[in-house]
Enzyme design. Structure first.
Site, mmCIF file in Angstrom:
data_model
loop_
_atom_site.group_PDB
_atom_site.id
_atom_site.type_symbol
_atom_site.label_atom_id
_atom_site.label_comp_id
_atom_site.label_asym_id
_atom_site.label_seq_id
_atom_site.Cartn_x
_atom_site.Cartn_y
_atom_site.Cartn_z
ATOM 1 N N LYS A 68 0.849 -1.183 0.000
ATOM 2 C CA LYS A 68 0.000 0.000 0.000
ATOM 3 C C LYS A 68 0.893 1.244 0.000
ATOM 4 C CE LYS A 68 -4.085 -1.981 2.179
ATOM 5 N NZ LYS A 68 -4.982 -1.915 1.010
ATOM 6 N N ARG A 78 -10.000 -11.921 0.570
ATOM 7 C CA ARG A 78 -10.772 -12.966 -0.109
ATOM 8 C C ARG A 78 -10.060 -14.320 -0.008
ATOM 9 N NH1 ARG A 78 -10.721 -9.542 -5.536
ATOM 10 N NH2 ARG A 78 -10.980 -7.943 -3.934
HETATM 11 N N1 BES Z 1 -8.438 -4.093 3.383
HETATM 12 C C1 BES Z 1 -8.484 -3.653 2.058
HETATM 13 C C2 BES Z 1 -9.798 -2.947 1.718
HETATM 14 C C3 BES Z 1 -10.033 -1.629 2.402
HETATM 15 C C4 BES Z 1 -9.668 -0.463 1.795
HETATM 16 C C5 BES Z 1 -10.662 -1.568 3.623
HETATM 17 C C6 BES Z 1 -9.922 0.742 2.417
HETATM 18 C C7 BES Z 1 -10.904 -0.364 4.241
HETATM 19 C C8 BES Z 1 -10.548 0.798 3.633
HETATM 20 C C9 BES Z 1 -8.343 -4.828 1.099
HETATM 21 O O1 BES Z 1 -7.570 -5.883 1.547
HETATM 22 C C10 BES Z 1 -7.666 -4.303 -0.103
HETATM 23 O O2 BES Z 1 -6.516 -3.996 -0.044
HETATM 24 N N2 BES Z 1 -8.416 -4.180 -1.182
HETATM 25 C C11 BES Z 1 -7.933 -3.724 -2.420
HETATM 26 C C12 BES Z 1 -8.288 -4.815 -3.388
HETATM 27 C C13 BES Z 1 -7.493 -4.815 -4.628
HETATM 28 C C14 BES Z 1 -6.042 -4.998 -4.425
HETATM 29 C C15 BES Z 1 -8.031 -5.948 -5.512
HETATM 30 C C16 BES Z 1 -8.647 -2.442 -2.786
HETATM 31 O O3 BES Z 1 -9.783 -2.248 -2.360
HETATM 32 O O4 BES Z 1 -8.059 -1.619 -3.463
HETATM 33 MN MN MN Z 2 -5.474 -5.655 1.108
#
Ligand code: BES
Ligand code: MN
Ligand code: ZN
Length: 485
Positions: free
Chosen positions: A263, A337
């Site tokens: 991230k 997931r």
């Molecule tokens: N935990 C995150 C989703 C999330 C984002 C929760 C912001 C709360 C606030 C999840 O694991 C994630 O990183 N999702 C990615 C998915 C992508 C890499 C397919 C996303 O939402 O960008």
């Molecule tokens: Mn994630």
């Protein structure tokens, strides 16, 4: 801030008098209270407005027709803050029956108000150090109401509110303390104190069971992953609950760095809340056990920390999941997931569920789609869908259904394995998450997936909650279980 709120009738409490903005009048017996006439000149009766006059508190209840469950909850929140400000230790709500339309609703209105009292009386202070000086939690608050149904509702609301706060306590615990093993220890304690059974599948066992998703996501961390299960098996079941087995699955990523798909731009900050699905499920189990709901419910919490190390999984890895489906990892940040998938297929194989509901902070895309006021949800079964929607409207925890069509499942097809965990295209992002999970739920098992990324935590305080975790989902899941029992 009270140390504890309970319900009981005590001698000479403060009298709380609800007054609607469209019926602005003091009950006759208080009309001559000192200062009352004068206060009524400026008092508008707006929701949560309070004026304290010696031994009475005027509590604005807004327009009578606007007093929804959400508004009654806000009313409780504003009331507890007002009582705290004047240092009250006991309060009794008068004319409490007026706060609801009919007998049944009196209980519901009382419950919502009780939830508001408990939820607003919570903050994160477990990490106050020597540099923080604030008033410590004042002794106790005892509340009561003159209507029996309403008072019973308050008692229920205080109990549910305590379960919501339990979820928030876990969610607020930072990742240097809250590791997968720490969550397991919390669940063991909860099981011991609330008559449930807890068992934990540790990392080596998860590997030997072929849980390729959970173990891939968690293996890069020094704090190894586990699959926690909490079982509520009441001795006697409601007639409607015979043969039923509700399984709740909660995403419990104790920290989400994104892994090697790291991230960026401080998008990591706040990812301690990536366990909020699991926290909500734990809170719901706390409520379900406290209320002794006559229904069999099992919670599954796949817990892992998504880290970067020389042993972390990588984009391009191909892993085999618990049900034998192979997954090409395209993005290590789509980790939720992967851990959920193993829990879902474990549930289908081992638990003979009659319904599965999973709750997860799965995608940023659901926030883009719906904002922070509602969760997105998906459901494969008509009967379960109507139960979820009933529970959502009863608890005012809003959900909005998104479609999950066969076309969406095509997004997840891989070239060199069965499926990918994330499509490089950002099309229909929250649905991609659901479509992935659908590969792990056996056909014929009613299943709902609730994406709570938008509602699980807030950077700003609301009428009800301080900034931080909201405990969203505890009430929804509890109400859902109640409707199945
Ligand atoms: N935990 C995150 C989703 C999330 C984002 C929760 C912001 C709360 C606030 C999840 O694991 C994630 O990183 N999702 C990615 C998915 C992508 C890499 C397919 C996303 O939402 O960008
Ligand atoms: Mn994630
Ligand atoms: Zn995540």
């Amino acid at each position: 801030m009270y140390a504890r709120i309970s319900i009981a009738s005590v001698r000479s409490p403060l009298s709380v008098i609800p007054i609607f903005s469209d019926a602005l009048a003091l009950p006759v017996r208080h009309a001559r209270a000192p200062g009352a006439a004068e206060a009524m000149r400026t008092f508008k009766g707006e929701l949560g407005e309070t004026v304290t006059l010696g031994h009475i508190v005027l509590l604005g209840a807004g327009r009578r027709s606007d007093l929804t469950i959400a508004a009654a909850r806000t009313l409780g929140a504003k009331l507890v803050r007002a009582l705290d400000r004047v240092g009250a230790s006991a309060a009794r709500i008068e004319s409490s029956a007026s706060l609801a339309a009919d007998r049944g609703r009196r209980f519901d209105a009382g419950q919502a108000l009780g939830e508001g009292l408990a939820i607003a009386n919570w903050r994160v202070d477990a990490f106050d150090g020597t540099a923080t000086k604030r008033e410590s939690r004042r002794a106790r608050l005892t509340v009561d109401a003159d209507d029996r149904e309403f008072a019973d509702g308050i008692a229920r609301g205080l109990s549910i509110g305590a379960s919501v706060n339990e979820a928030r306590r876990i969610a607020a615990t930072p990742p240097n303390i809250c590791t997968p093993d720490w969550v397991a220890a919390q669940c063991r304690t909860l099981a011991r104190t609330h008559g449930m059974r807890c068992s934990v599948i540790g990392y080596p066992k998860a590997k030997s069971l072929g849980m390729g998703g959970l173990t891939a996501v968690g293996r890069g961390s020094a704090h190894k992953p586990c699959l926690i299960s909490l079982e509520h098996r009441p001795r006697s079941l409601a007639r409607a609950a015979r043969g039923k087995h509700l399984v709740l699955v909660g995403k419990t990523i104790t920290y989400d760095t994104g892994g090697y798909s790291l991230k960026v731009n401080n998008g990591m900050k706040g990812m301690k809340y990536d366990k909020c699905g699991g926290a909500a499920v734990i809170g719901a189990m706390h409520a379900i056990a406290s209320l002794k709901l006559p229904l069999r419910v099992t919670a599954l919490l796949p817990a892992a920390e998504n880290m970067v190390s020389d042993d972390s999984y990588r984009p391009d890895d191909i892993i085999t999941m618990h049900n034998g489906v192979t997954v090409e990892v395209t993005n290590t940040d789509a980790e939720g997931r992967l851990v959920l998938a193993d829990a879902l297929s474990w549930a289908c194989r081992q638990l003979a569920p009659t319904a599965i509901v999973d709750m997860a902070t799965l995608t940023g895309g659901v926030v883009t789609a719906l904002g922070k006021f509602s969760a997105g949800y998906f459901c494969t079964d008509e009967a379960l869908r109507s139960r979820v929607e009933e529970a959502a409207s009863a608890t005012a925890e809003k959900v909005w259904q998104l479609p999950l069509w066969p076309e969406h499942r095509e997004y997840m097809r891989a070239q060199h394995a069965d499926i990918i965990n994330s499509n490089p295209s950002r099309e229909a992002h929250p649905i991609q998450g659901a479509a992935f999970l659908a590969y792990f739920v056996d056909a014929g098992v009613p299943w709902a997936h609730v994406d709570i990324a938008g509602v699980s935590a807030s950077e700003t305080p609301s009428d009800l909650c301080v900034a931080g975790p909201t405990g969203w989902g505890v009430r929804l899941l509890t109400a859902l279980a109640e409707r199945m029992a």
